[in-house]
Design an enzyme around this catalytic site. Structure first.
Site, PDB file in Angstrom:
ATOM      1  CG  ASP A  13      -1.970   1.087   1.274  1.00 23.71           C
ATOM      2  OD1 ASP A  13      -3.039   0.659   1.358  1.00 23.71           O
ATOM      3  OD2 ASP A  13      -1.583   2.419   1.245  1.00 23.71           O
ATOM      4  CG  ASP A 109      -2.861   3.392  -2.199  1.00 27.08           C
ATOM      5  OD1 ASP A 109      -3.893   2.868  -2.039  1.00 27.08           O
ATOM      6  OD2 ASP A 109      -2.371   3.777  -1.081  1.00 27.08           O
ATOM      7  CD  GLU A 110      -5.452  -1.492  -0.229  1.00 27.35           C
ATOM      8  OE1 GLU A 110      -5.885  -2.557   0.455  1.00 27.35           O
ATOM      9  OE2 GLU A 110      -6.184  -0.564  -0.593  1.00 27.35           O
TER      10      GLU A 110
HETATM   11  P1  TTP Z   1      -5.328   4.916   1.139  1.00 24.74           P
HETATM   12  O1  TTP Z   1      -4.070   3.954   0.975  1.00 24.74           O
HETATM   13  O2  TTP Z   1      -6.191   4.626   2.082  1.00 24.74           O
HETATM   14  O3  TTP Z   1      -4.732   6.195   1.960  1.00 24.74           O
HETATM   15  P2  TTP Z   1      -3.061   6.894   1.576  1.00 24.74           P
HETATM   16  O4  TTP Z   1      -2.403   6.070   0.527  1.00 24.74           O
HETATM   17  O5  TTP Z   1      -3.320   8.278   1.247  1.00 24.74           O
HETATM   18  O6  TTP Z   1      -2.515   6.881   2.863  1.00 24.74           O
HETATM   19  P3  TTP Z   1      -1.830   5.583   3.975  1.00 24.74           P
HETATM   20  O7  TTP Z   1      -0.325   5.967   3.856  1.00 24.74           O
HETATM   21  O8  TTP Z   1      -2.459   5.731   5.206  1.00 24.74           O
HETATM   22  O9  TTP Z   1      -2.037   4.239   3.042  1.00 24.74           O
HETATM   23  O10 TTP Z   1      -5.964   5.701  -0.020  1.00 24.74           O
HETATM   24  C1  TTP Z   1      -5.246   5.810  -1.117  1.00 24.74           C
HETATM   25  C2  TTP Z   1      -5.907   6.976  -1.774  1.00 24.74           C
HETATM   26  O11 TTP Z   1      -6.936   6.913  -2.308  1.00 24.74           O
HETATM   27  C3  TTP Z   1      -5.266   8.308  -1.044  1.00 24.74           C
HETATM   28  O12 TTP Z   1      -4.068   8.707  -1.530  1.00 24.74           O
HETATM   29  C4  TTP Z   1      -6.574   9.193  -1.629  1.00 24.74           C
HETATM   30  C5  TTP Z   1      -7.675   8.233  -2.081  1.00 24.74           C
HETATM   31  N1  TTP Z   1      -8.377   8.192  -0.846  1.00 24.74           N
HETATM   32  C6  TTP Z   1      -9.924   9.100  -1.069  1.00 24.74           C
HETATM   33  O13 TTP Z   1      -9.842   9.702  -2.119  1.00 24.74           O
HETATM   34  N2  TTP Z   1     -10.550   9.139  -0.114  1.00 24.74           N
HETATM   35  C7  TTP Z   1     -10.373   8.418   0.976  1.00 24.74           C
HETATM   36  O14 TTP Z   1     -11.340   8.722   1.839  1.00 24.74           O
HETATM   37  C8  TTP Z   1      -9.489   7.499   1.152  1.00 24.74           C
HETATM   38  C9  TTP Z   1      -9.342   6.616   2.323  1.00 24.74           C
HETATM   39  C10 TTP Z   1      -8.667   7.486   0.123  1.00 24.74           C
HETATM   40 MG    MG Z   2      -2.170   4.120   0.799  1.00 23.51          MG
END
Ligand code: TTP
Ligand code: MG
Length: 397
Positions: A13, A109-110
């Protein structure tokens, strides 16, 4: 029971993904509290994500921009550039394919990788994780967090534990010691409400949960009780790649003030459809269902959905279905506070129509490529032109 042969499952991720991409492209943002989702004065904007610097102030995904601005007054606020995140996402997924063909992309992103049988290429699991992380860093100059474990559930929990830039390995013999101290909230499927309900029963950690017999959990929670029972013991046999955890892709726009003008509404639906289509194709999925969400000034919200007999991934199908459903719902013209368009019934395989018209799909893909090259501003369909500044916040989920 867990399968006889232990599997090696990786969950990757990206760290604060949208914010990290913005920092990559705009070096002046680096090391600063950066909030992606809308400009500071965006009255109805929502935070998509924020940099780890901004998280120190309590800013979180899903929070109104106005609240983020209050918590972090000196933060930098920028709107999202989804075409760019989709482009970086494709590069990342291509790197993962160097490691194994058994990949399940869960979101932008995962992803999960099934590395079972590839263990002997690496000194140990740590080296495997470090290789994946360093290849991603080489390819896109971004950090990610990785979890390696005998199944998907454990790998996902592990990847989250040492964010950002984390690497957590759970060996089969360490599963119980790894899970027991964790709060139940870490269990896949336990949200805020379930957490509260479990807490009322005195269940706060996985260790507490394990004291409950299967029958008692099922009596109280039904099928969900069985789910809790198995995950508390680290049992999860879901294969990588078979099912997608992404149930839908959608985008919505909240207007700065309520809109009744049909032309503006139609253009909004067109633009949202194009954005959903781009994300669908970036994720490599095909959809079966188009849905819309409409919110009236009094906050009443309705949804409509239509499932087609064949899969699709082009903008035109999404737009035509969404507009048709909107016009049906809007038979008596009304004003709207919010409009959303989405697709569901996602799968990684195309189900061909007997006489498929692939032209629309091809045009969409060509537009994606050109937009990726020219920063998303190069081509829009004629029906999207002339968007006024009445629309403000775009939310993606
Ligand atoms: P995530 O992987 O949940 O968050 P992240 O990558 O920003 O942070 P982390 O380091 O905790 O993994 O989500 C991936 C992307 O999806 C995030 O960058 C933006 C988008 N997203 C939204 O647009 N709205 C949301 O509510 C969430 C959770 C994510
Ligand atoms: Mg992320």
């Amino acid at each position: 029971m867990e399968q006889a042969r232990p599997r090696t499952i990786v969950h990757m991720d990206m760290d604060s993904f949208f914010a990290s991409v913005e920092m990559l492209d705009n070096p002046e943002y680096r090391g600063k509290p950066l909030i992606v989702g809308g400009r500071r004065d965006s009255p109805r904007g929502v935070v998509s994500t924020c940099s780890y610097e901004a998280r120190k102030y309590g800013v979180r995904s899903g929070m109104p921009i106005s609240e983020a601005a209050r918590l972090c007054p000196h933060g930098i606020f920028v709107p999202g550039r989804h075409w760019r995140y989709a482009e970086v996402s494709r590069q990342i997924m291509a790197v993962l394919e160097e490691f194994t063909p058994v990949i399940e992309q869960v979101s932008v992103d995962e992803a999960f990788l099934d590395m079972t049988g590839c263990e002997h290429f690496y000194a140990d699991a740590r080296e495997m994780g470090q290789k994946i992380k360093s290849r991603i860093r080489e390819a896109v100059s971004l950090t990610c967090s990785v979890g390696i474990a005998p199944n998907k559930f454990l790998a996902k929990v592990a990847s989250d534990l040492q964010k950002p830039d984390g690497l957590v390995i759970v060996r089969p013999e360490e599963v119980d010691a790894f899970l027991e101290p964790l709060p139940v909230r870490k269990i896949w499927g336990v949200g805020e409400r379930a957490e509260q309900e479990l807490s009322r029963l005195g269940i706060h950690t996985v260790r507490d949960l394990k004291k409950w017999k299967l029958d008692d959990l099922v009596a109280r929670f039904g099928a969900y009780g069985r789910h809790l029972y198995l995950l508390a013991r680290g049992i999860d046999e879901r294969p990588v790649g078979e099912e997608s955890e992404t149930k839908s892709i959608s985008r919505e726009t909240t207007f700065d003030y309520d809109i009744g003008d049909f032309e503006t509404l139609r253009r909004t639906i067109s633009e949202l459809s194009a954005s959903v289509g781009a994300r669908l194709r970036a994720a490599g999925f095909f959809a079966r269902t188009v849905h819309i969400k409409l919110r009236y000034p009094d906050f009443t919200t309705i949804t409509r959905a239509h499932t087609l007999p064949v899969t699709f991934c082009d903008d035109d199908t999404i737009y035509e279905e969404a507009l048709r459903m909107f016009m049906e719902a809007n038979a008596t013209p009304r004003k709207y506070r919010l409009i959303g368009v989405g697709v569901a019934g996602l799968s990684a395989v195309r189900q061909q129509a007997l006489f498929a018209d692939s032209r629309s799909e091809e045009i969409s893909k060509v537009m994606d490529r050109i937009n990726a090259k020219f920063q998303g501003k190069a081509i829009v369909k004629g029906r999207n032109l002339d968007l006024g500044d009445r629309r403000r916040k775009d939310a993606a989920e």
